[in-house]
Design a protein around this motif. Sequence first.
Motif, PDB file in Angstrom:
ATOM      1  N   ALA A 183      24.079  22.539 -31.693  1.00 49.96           N
ATOM      2  CA  ALA A 183      23.844  23.068 -33.033  1.00 49.96           C
ATOM      3  C   ALA A 183      23.731  21.950 -34.063  1.00 49.96           C
ATOM      4  N   ALA A 184      24.439  20.839 -33.828  1.00 52.90           N
ATOM      5  CA  ALA A 184      24.404  19.735 -34.790  1.00 52.90           C
ATOM      6  C   ALA A 184      23.030  19.092 -34.854  1.00 52.90           C
ATOM      7  N   LEU A 185      22.272  19.147 -33.750  1.00 56.93           N
ATOM      8  CA  LEU A 185      20.937  18.560 -33.759  1.00 56.93           C
ATOM      9  C   LEU A 185      20.016  19.293 -34.719  1.00 56.93           C
ATOM     10  N   GLU A 186      20.233  20.588 -34.877  1.00 60.03           N
ATOM     11  CA  GLU A 186      19.383  21.372 -35.764  1.00 60.03           C
ATOM     12  C   GLU A 186      19.602  20.994 -37.222  1.00 60.03           C
ATOM     13  N   GLU A 187      20.804  20.563 -37.567  1.00 60.92           N
ATOM     14  CA  GLU A 187      21.129  20.254 -38.954  1.00 60.92           C
ATOM     15  C   GLU A 187      20.829  18.805 -39.317  1.00 60.92           C
ATOM     16  N   ALA A 188      20.812  17.912 -38.327  1.00 57.86           N
ATOM     17  CA  ALA A 188      20.605  16.489 -38.613  1.00 57.86           C
ATOM     18  C   ALA A 188      19.134  16.219 -38.948  1.00 57.86           C
ATOM     19  N   THR A 189      18.896  15.125 -39.684  1.00 58.62           N
ATOM     20  CA  THR A 189      17.541  14.822 -40.170  1.00 58.62           C
ATOM     21  C   THR A 189      17.030  13.450 -39.745  1.00 58.62           C
ATOM     22  N   GLY A 190      17.852  12.677 -39.026  1.00 55.58           N
ATOM     23  CA  GLY A 190      17.454  11.327 -38.659  1.00 55.58           C
ATOM     24  C   GLY A 190      17.826  10.279 -39.685  1.00 55.58           C
ATOM     25  N   TYR A 197       8.285  13.668 -29.859  1.00 57.62           N
ATOM     26  CA  TYR A 197       9.161  14.809 -30.134  1.00 57.62           C
ATOM     27  C   TYR A 197      10.578  14.490 -29.655  1.00 57.62           C
ATOM     28  N   ILE A 198      10.694  13.956 -28.441  1.00 56.30           N
ATOM     29  CA  ILE A 198      12.010  13.589 -27.919  1.00 56.30           C
ATOM     30  C   ILE A 198      12.599  12.432 -28.737  1.00 56.30           C
ATOM     31  N   THR A 199      11.759  11.477 -29.149  1.00 54.98           N
ATOM     32  CA  THR A 199      12.244  10.403 -30.017  1.00 54.98           C
ATOM     33  C   THR A 199      12.835  10.975 -31.302  1.00 54.98           C
ATOM     34  N   GLY A 200      12.167  11.953 -31.880  1.00 64.20           N
ATOM     35  CA  GLY A 200      12.680  12.592 -33.088  1.00 64.20           C
ATOM     36  C   GLY A 200      14.005  13.288 -32.852  1.00 64.20           C
ATOM     37  N   LEU A 201      14.139  13.981 -31.718  1.00 59.51           N
ATOM     38  CA  LEU A 201      15.421  14.610 -31.386  1.00 59.51           C
ATOM     39  C   LEU A 201      16.518  13.560 -31.252  1.00 59.51           C
ATOM     40  N   CYS A 202      16.176  12.437 -30.615  1.00 57.49           N
ATOM     41  CA  CYS A 202      17.150  11.347 -30.478  1.00 57.49           C
ATOM     42  C   CYS A 202      17.572  10.827 -31.849  1.00 57.49           C
ATOM     43  N   ALA A 203      16.627  10.719 -32.778  1.00 58.88           N
ATOM     44  CA  ALA A 203      16.953  10.256 -34.125  1.00 58.88           C
ATOM     45  C   ALA A 203      17.908  11.223 -34.807  1.00 58.88           C
ATOM     46  N   ARG A 204      17.691  12.505 -34.614  1.00 57.16           N
ATOM     47  CA  ARG A 204      18.599  13.490 -35.192  1.00 57.16           C
ATOM     48  C   ARG A 204      19.985  13.382 -34.568  1.00 57.16           C
ATOM     49  N   ALA A 205      20.044  13.188 -33.257  1.00 60.83           N
ATOM     50  CA  ALA A 205      21.337  13.050 -32.586  1.00 60.83           C
ATOM     51  C   ALA A 205      22.085  11.816 -33.076  1.00 60.83           C
ATOM     52  N   LEU A 206      21.365  10.712 -33.245  1.00 58.59           N
ATOM     53  CA  LEU A 206      22.013   9.479 -33.696  1.00 58.59           C
ATOM     54  C   LEU A 206      22.441   9.557 -35.154  1.00 58.59           C
ATOM     55  N   SER A 207      21.728  10.336 -35.954  1.00 59.94           N
ATOM     56  CA  SER A 207      22.164  10.483 -37.344  1.00 59.94           C
ATOM     57  C   SER A 207      23.428  11.335 -37.420  1.00 59.94           C
ATOM     58  N   ALA A 208      23.608  12.234 -36.437  1.00 64.86           N
ATOM     59  CA  ALA A 208      24.827  13.047 -36.394  1.00 64.86           C
ATOM     60  C   ALA A 208      25.999  12.276 -35.791  1.00 64.86           C
ATOM     61  N   SER A 209      25.715  11.399 -34.818  1.00 66.02           N
ATOM     62  CA  SER A 209      26.754  10.608 -34.136  1.00 66.02           C
ATOM     63  C   SER A 209      26.224   9.186 -33.970  1.00 66.02           C
ATOM     64  N   VAL A 236       9.863  15.872 -36.797  1.00 71.17           N
ATOM     65  CA  VAL A 236      11.119  16.259 -36.148  1.00 71.17           C
ATOM     66  C   VAL A 236      12.322  15.640 -36.848  1.00 71.17           C
ATOM     67  N   ALA A 237      12.195  14.390 -37.304  1.00 70.91           N
ATOM     68  CA  ALA A 237      13.301  13.677 -37.953  1.00 70.91           C
ATOM     69  C   ALA A 237      12.817  13.145 -39.296  1.00 70.91           C
ATOM     70  N   PRO A 238      12.711  13.982 -40.305  1.00 73.69           N
ATOM     71  CA  PRO A 238      12.016  13.614 -41.548  1.00 73.69           C
ATOM     72  C   PRO A 238      12.644  12.460 -42.321  1.00 73.69           C
ATOM     73  N   ASP A 239      13.929  12.194 -42.110  1.00 72.57           N
ATOM     74  CA  ASP A 239      14.595  11.168 -42.917  1.00 72.57           C
ATOM     75  C   ASP A 239      14.824   9.854 -42.179  1.00 72.57           C
ATOM     76  N   CYS A 240      14.246   9.688 -40.992  1.00 72.63           N
ATOM     77  CA  CYS A 240      14.435   8.432 -40.270  1.00 72.63           C
ATOM     78  C   CYS A 240      13.584   7.323 -40.900  1.00 72.63           C
ATOM     79  N   GLU A 241      13.955   6.062 -40.614  1.00 75.14           N
ATOM     80  CA  GLU A 241      13.089   4.934 -40.945  1.00 75.14           C
ATOM     81  C   GLU A 241      12.003   4.828 -39.878  1.00 75.14           C
ATOM     82  N   LEU A 242      10.777   4.526 -40.311  1.00 75.76           N
ATOM     83  CA  LEU A 242       9.670   4.362 -39.367  1.00 75.76           C
ATOM     84  C   LEU A 242       9.126   2.943 -39.453  1.00 75.76           C
ATOM     85  N   HIS A 243       9.097   2.260 -38.323  1.00 75.53           N
ATOM     86  CA  HIS A 243       8.543   0.918 -38.225  1.00 75.53           C
ATOM     87  C   HIS A 243       7.452   0.934 -37.156  1.00 75.53           C
TER      88      HIS A 243
END
Length: 280
Positions: free
Chosen positions: A32-39, A236-248, A98-105
């Motif tokens: 559930a935390a992945l749904e709330e995280a933004t990267g 898509y999976i990279t974005g999910l990973c970004a959300r997971a890392l922003s949560a933990s 998928v992760a709208p608030d991550c940094e993109l390089h």
Amino acid sequence: MTTAPPQGLTWGFLGRRPDDIPVAADRPPPPAALEEATGHGVRVCVVDSGIEGGHPHIGPVDSSWVVVKDEDGLRVEQTEPGDPCGHGTACASIVRKVAPDCELHSVRVLGERFSGTGDILLEGLRWAVRQGFDLINMSLSTTRPRFAEDLHALTDEAYFNGSVIVAAAHNSPVESFPWRFASVISVGSHGEDDPGLHLYNPRPPVEFFAPGQNIEVGWLGGTTIRTTGNSFATPYITGLCARALSASPRMTPFQLKSALYASAANVREHGTDATEGGPP
């Protein structure tokens, strides 16, 4: 001749107590935390053909780099955002969605008409790993076996130093690299209608499946197209990973794979469906 191990790796645990080991990293977040995280706070590097600057489906690009090859060899130089063929822009648009608030390089290793070489790919990936990016999206691979050993060593280096490489499986049933290595998160596409569905594959080498069939992606000139391929499931999976890392934020690559596993739609836990909370 024996080669010394890289600095920082622990090879044994003698003469010490458990309290001497540093505190382990964060536990993987619940699905559930992945749904709330933004990267937010997560640094993602797209090793590809570059990213078009100012694209409405991508927004800011935090830095852009290119691998240059000349008579002096290979080097990585900073450059303006740009993309000669669209592939990197497509991948970046999915990460951003998928992760709208991550940094993109971006590190450009492909040119016009998707042209590129194994040595340029290797140099771009090596640079990204040694910059310590949290996540490296690689929606490309090489079929040349002569690069396999160096790529394998590099993906292990990334794994042990906490940089997670998310790599696309080849679209054809052929050997290519680096997705074949266990130290990366390997991704193929599924054809389900649910745009938010990812699946765990209990029979690797491909570990996860994500949306990658007839999906809308950003393209050159600020436009969009519909396209298909494992290349587009991977971000898509990279974005999910970004959300997971922003949560933990302190999760290790091992724990990140565990988080993806636990949140996959086809994973059932203790006789219940982990994604729905009901009976199988």
